[in-house]
Design a protein around this motif. Structure first.
Motif, short mmCIF file in Angstrom:
data_model
loop_
_atom_site.label_atom_id
_atom_site.label_comp_id
_atom_site.label_asym_id
_atom_site.label_seq_id
_atom_site.Cartn_x
_atom_site.Cartn_y
_atom_site.Cartn_z
N HIS A 53 75.22 30.66 70.14
CA HIS A 53 74.31 31.72 70.55
C HIS A 53 74.99 32.57 71.62
O HIS A 53 75.76 32.05 72.43
N LEU A 61 66.17 35.59 65.67
CA LEU A 61 64.92 35.35 64.92
C LEU A 61 65.10 35.61 63.43
O LEU A 61 64.27 35.18 62.63
N ILE A 76 63.95 28.03 66.14
CA ILE A 76 63.63 29.42 65.80
C ILE A 76 62.28 29.48 65.09
O ILE A 76 61.43 30.33 65.38
N LEU A 128 58.42 29.64 66.56
CA LEU A 128 57.68 30.88 66.78
C LEU A 128 57.02 31.33 65.47
O LEU A 128 57.68 31.42 64.45
N LEU A 158 76.54 30.00 74.17
CA LEU A 158 76.09 28.61 74.11
C LEU A 158 76.52 28.02 72.78
O LEU A 158 76.06 28.47 71.72
N PRO A 160 61.14 37.09 73.85
CA PRO A 160 60.83 36.01 72.89
C PRO A 160 62.01 35.60 72.02
O PRO A 160 62.12 34.43 71.66
N ASP A 161 62.92 36.54 71.69
CA ASP A 161 64.04 36.13 70.84
C ASP A 161 65.04 35.24 71.58
O ASP A 161 65.93 34.66 70.96
N PHE A 162 64.91 35.15 72.90
CA PHE A 162 65.76 34.24 73.67
C PHE A 162 65.10 32.89 73.90
O PHE A 162 65.69 32.01 74.53
N ALA A 173 67.04 25.40 73.83
CA ALA A 173 68.28 24.68 73.51
C ALA A 173 69.00 24.24 74.78
O ALA A 173 69.59 23.15 74.84
N ARG A 174 68.94 25.09 75.81
CA ARG A 174 69.58 24.70 77.08
C ARG A 174 68.80 23.57 77.75
O ARG A 174 69.39 22.65 78.33
N ASP A 220 67.41 32.18 60.67
CA ASP A 220 66.91 31.12 59.78
C ASP A 220 66.81 31.62 58.33
O ASP A 220 67.09 30.87 57.40
N TRP A 225 68.44 23.84 65.55
CA TRP A 225 68.43 25.24 66.01
C TRP A 225 67.49 26.07 65.12
O TRP A 225 66.69 26.86 65.61
N ARG A 226 67.58 25.86 63.80
CA ARG A 226 66.71 26.62 62.88
C ARG A 226 65.24 26.25 63.11
O ARG A 226 64.36 27.12 63.02
N PRO A 250 64.42 30.37 71.73
CA PRO A 250 65.16 29.23 71.17
C PRO A 250 66.36 28.83 72.03
O PRO A 250 66.61 27.65 72.23
N ALA A 251 67.08 29.82 72.55
CA ALA A 251 68.24 29.49 73.37
C ALA A 251 67.82 28.84 74.69
O ALA A 251 68.48 27.91 75.18
N SER A 299 69.22 38.68 71.47
CA SER A 299 69.72 37.33 71.18
C SER A 299 70.42 37.30 69.83
O SER A 299 69.85 37.72 68.82
#
Lengths: 108, 262
Positions: A49, A81, B252, B255, A29, B132-134, B140-141, A84, B248-249, B136-137, A57
């Motif tokens: 990403h 994660l 992230i 969370l 992405l 959970p780490d996915f 974003a989608r 940042d 994006w930041r 943000p993506a 991820s």
């Protein structure tokens, strides 16, 4: 570092790269893309990403520039994660990138 | 009633809001969760021994969440969409509005205020699970984060009410608000905007140490002149020019980390 086809400029090379990345990286992405100037050179910066089976991820940041017939890409990747907290360091590394000159008789 | 579609491989479930509410009530142990239970059984989501194994973790995230997420979005045609999310341990569950055709009255809204929740009044929704780490993506989608032109560096001042109206349930209010915002952004950019901006707000809430409720949110104006991040102060708001990288930041950072969770 890769040798570019004759006549390929930075924008054309990066447009081709953008076509290839979704085929090479799972769940690709594109999040951001901008053209910058670094050390008097045109640079394309990309944020994207993707997913890795072993790492989950991933956030990937790239800086691409052209030096003569070569295309040079600096890639920095991190677990999303963690990105940042690492973004400033990634950006600092890219700012310090210097291309050109000779090392042991070869371009570097 | 929307047909319930269940993918036993991925655990992805397509259903309408009443069916989802029934599923959650059943997972919480209600004796009479609702008439939709039969269709949930027929689809294979509900079994005599419990939820289908592919759904179990997602339902646990919904019924025992560590964090809850609400996202509301008005697209370039001022249609309102919503997403809800629940995070627990190694699972993030998302309930998203699916695209649906324009209705005969010209409105395609799936949203209505019910019990102060941002939920869909009609139309299909997509219930899915991601690590959970996915998250943000996944968000974003939903908001279609991607490369954008850079807005002029000057901030733009607006009344806070305008930003509320842009995500109002009333479609007339939203359209009026979108026109007012287009005028303001057009004046700031020195040109007329061709289309309304995409507007979205995401809000993550969790219980921190001492059961204190903490909320982190971001409000984004995604216009053809560039992206802006809203900062609210009383009845005024400032739209600060920003970039997809910053957004994006912030996605992230929605969370909480382990310290914030106590």
């Amino acid at each position: 570092v890769e040798e570019l086809a004759a006549g390929l400029d930075l924008e054309q090379w990066q447009t081709l790269a953008e076509e290839q990345l979704p085929l090479a990286l799972q769940g690709y992405l594109l999040l951001d893309r901008e053209r910058l100037e670094r050390d008097g050179r045109a640079v394309v910066r990309r944020l994207a990403h993707h997913a890795r089976a072993d790492r989950g991820s991933i956030t990937m940041e790239q800086w691409a520039l052209v030096e003569g017939p070569s295309g040079i890409t600096l890639t920095a990747s991190a677990g999303t994660l963690e990105y940042d907290g690492l973004a400033a360091m990634f950006s600092g590394i890219a700012d310090d990138l210097r291309v050109g000159g000779e090392l042991n008789g070869h371009r570097r | 009633l929307t047909a319930i579609l269940f993918d036993t491989g991925s655990g992805r479930l397509q259903l309408d809001q009443p069916s989802f509410d029934c599923l959650v009530a059943w997972a919480r142990g209600h004796e009479n969760p609702g008439p939709e239970l039969l269709a949930l059984r027929d689809a294979g989501a509900v079994q005599s021994s419990g939820p289908h194994p592919a759904l179990a973790r997602a339902l646990r995230a919904v019924t025992e969440p560590v964090c809850t997420l609400r996202l509301r979005l008005a697209d370039e045609e001022t249609r309102l969409k919503a997403a809800e999310g629940w995070v627990s341990g190694d699972t993030a569950a998302l309930l998203l509005d699916l695209p649906e055709p324009e209705s005969a009255d010209g409105g395609a809204d799936g949203l209505a205020p019910q019990n102060n929740r941002w939920i869909s009044a009609r139309g299909p929704r997509d219930f899915l699970t991601v690590p959970p780490d996915f998250l943000p993506a996944a968000l974003a989608r939903v908001v279609r984060l991607g490369p954008r032109p850079r807005a002029r560096p000057e901030p733009v001042n607006v009344v806070a009410d305008l930003l509320d109206v842009l995500l109002a349930f009333d479609p007339v209010q939203r359209r009026d608000g979108a026109e007012r915002l287009a005028d303001i952004l057009g004046r700031a950019a020195g040109r007329r905007l061709a289309s309304p901006s995409r507007i979205w707000q995401a809000r993550m809430t969790w219980s921190g140490p001492g059961d204190s409720l903490t909320t982190r949110s971001l409000y984004v104006v995604d216009s053809e002149t560039g992206m802006f991040l809203a900062e609210f102060e009383d009845r005024r708001a400032t739209l600060w020019p920003t970039t997809p990288t910053v957004i994006w930041r912030l996605l992230i950072r929605l969370l909480p980390d382990t310290v914030e969770l106590g």
